[in-house]
Write an enzyme that holds these catalytic residues in place. Structure first.
Site, mmCIF file in Angstrom:
data_model
loop_
_atom_site.group_PDB
_atom_site.id
_atom_site.type_symbol
_atom_site.label_atom_id
_atom_site.label_comp_id
_atom_site.label_asym_id
_atom_site.label_seq_id
_atom_site.Cartn_x
_atom_site.Cartn_y
_atom_site.Cartn_z
ATOM 1 C CE LYS A 187 -2.104 -0.969 3.952
ATOM 2 N NZ LYS A 187 -1.540 -2.266 4.368
ATOM 3 N NE ARG A 228 -4.466 -1.147 9.895
ATOM 4 C CZ ARG A 228 -3.346 -0.583 9.450
ATOM 5 N NH1 ARG A 228 -3.347 0.639 9.014
ATOM 6 N NH2 ARG A 228 -2.226 -1.269 9.413
ATOM 7 N NE ARG A 285 7.217 -3.458 6.074
ATOM 8 C CZ ARG A 285 5.906 -3.220 6.063
ATOM 9 N NH1 ARG A 285 5.302 -2.837 4.952
ATOM 10 N NH2 ARG A 285 5.199 -3.402 7.155
ATOM 11 N NE ARG A 302 6.162 -1.062 10.380
ATOM 12 C CZ ARG A 302 4.982 -1.022 9.772
ATOM 13 N NH1 ARG A 302 4.884 -0.514 8.554
ATOM 14 N NH2 ARG A 302 3.908 -1.473 10.366
ATOM 15 N NE ARG A 361 1.558 -5.123 11.304
ATOM 16 C CZ ARG A 361 2.685 -5.027 10.608
ATOM 17 N NH1 ARG A 361 3.754 -5.751 10.933
ATOM 18 N NH2 ARG A 361 2.753 -4.231 9.582
HETATM 19 P P1 AMP Z 1 0.872 0.275 9.256
HETATM 20 O O1 AMP Z 1 2.148 1.053 9.051
HETATM 21 O O2 AMP Z 1 -0.250 0.790 8.393
HETATM 22 O O3 AMP Z 1 1.081 -1.207 9.141
HETATM 23 O O4 AMP Z 1 0.413 0.572 10.758
HETATM 24 C C1 AMP Z 1 1.236 0.218 11.850
HETATM 25 C C2 AMP Z 1 0.403 0.099 13.115
HETATM 26 O O5 AMP Z 1 -0.182 1.372 13.413
HETATM 27 C C3 AMP Z 1 -0.785 -0.852 13.051
HETATM 28 O O6 AMP Z 1 -0.408 -2.198 13.295
HETATM 29 C C4 AMP Z 1 -1.660 -0.278 14.157
HETATM 30 O O7 AMP Z 1 -1.140 -0.596 15.438
HETATM 31 C C5 AMP Z 1 -1.485 1.216 13.966
HETATM 32 N N1 AMP Z 1 -2.461 1.761 12.996
HETATM 33 C C6 AMP Z 1 -2.171 2.350 11.792
HETATM 34 N N2 AMP Z 1 -3.288 2.749 11.172
HETATM 35 C C7 AMP Z 1 -4.315 2.415 11.993
HETATM 36 C C8 AMP Z 1 -5.724 2.551 11.904
HETATM 37 N N3 AMP Z 1 -6.299 3.110 10.824
HETATM 38 N N4 AMP Z 1 -6.486 2.078 12.936
HETATM 39 C C9 AMP Z 1 -5.915 1.524 14.012
HETATM 40 N N5 AMP Z 1 -4.598 1.341 14.163
HETATM 41 C C10 AMP Z 1 -3.793 1.787 13.159
#
Ligand code: AMP
Length: 204
Positions: free
Chosen positions: A13, A87, A126, A152, A163
């Site tokens: 994404k 989400r 990654r 990360r 996740r």
């Molecule tokens: P990502 O970089 O999009 O994988 O997001 C990393 C982490 O941030 C996720 O595993 C959640 O803990 C938190 N997070 C990011 N976006 C959201 C969202 N829209 N709703 C809830 N938690 C989020």
């Protein structure tokens, strides 16, 4: 143009959204990046930081406000690309209200589809550049020598499984919510191949 990217972690994404920002001249808004910046700066409450590190989802109210403030900024006037938000159904409903209040229309909701086995392989390999945020894959697009890259803390196999399961619990509700705006895009193959499919889906 307002686009939403939905997909499991590691579906590409962020990489694809970043490419579209260059093509359409609109910003990418990634809640994960915004939250990580706050976590690193020490301004994210400790319980939320712990949830993030464990690979769990933050409560809707913790992310909706971030998006509300961000889309009110002047660089979003011509549109934006949401990456990692919404989400949950609650977030989607909050977004509907925000867009309605601002007079914006959502153009497309792109679902990037990648099998779980490939996701795990992509995520454990990654690495993210500390200074630019660029994303590399140790084997397929290795970071240039001298780059300071990091993994990360939620990119371990165990946390990816959590996740993926969070995503599995919510994506169907989002697909139903967005109905005819949804375009499903095969996220396997090279970055260029996936970009081509996305452009077709956006312009079709
Ligand atoms: P990502 O970089 O999009 O994988 O997001 C990393 C982490 O941030 C996720 O595993 C959640 O803990 C938190 N997070 C990011 N976006 C959201 C969202 N829209 N709703 C809830 N938690 C989020």
């Amino acid at each position: 143009m307002i686009l939403v990217f939905i997909g499991p972690p590691g579906a590409g994404k962020g990489t694809q959204a970043r490419r579209l920002t260059e093509r359409f001249g609109i910003p990418q808004i990634a809640t994960g990046d915004m939250l990580r910046a706050r976590k690193e700066a020490g301004t994210l409450p400790a319980d939320l930081a712990a949830t993030m590190s464990a690979g769990g989802l933050l409560p809707d109210e913790a992310v909706v406000g971030l998006i509300r403030d961000r889309i009110a900024e002047p660089d979003c006037a011509k549109g934006f690309i949401l990456d990692g938000f919404p989400r949950t159904k609650g977030q989607a409903l909050a977004l509907d209200t925000m867009l309605k209040n601002s007079g914006y229309d959502l153009d497309r909701v792109l679902f990037l589809q990648v099998p779980d086995s490939l996701i795990v392989e992509r995520i454990v390999n990654r690495r993210v550049c500390v200074s630019t945020g660029e994303v590399f894959h140790l084997m397929y697009s290795p970071p240039p020598a001298g780059r300071d890259v990091r993994q990360r803390d939620d990119d371990t196999e165990e946390k990816i499984r959590r996740r993926l399961s969070e995503y599995g619990n919510t994506f169907e509700a989002l697909r139903q919510h967005y109905g005819s705006l949804v375009r499903e895009v095969d996220g396997t193959g090279s970055i260029e191949e996936v970009s081509g499919r996305i452009l077709q889906a956006v312009e079709a």
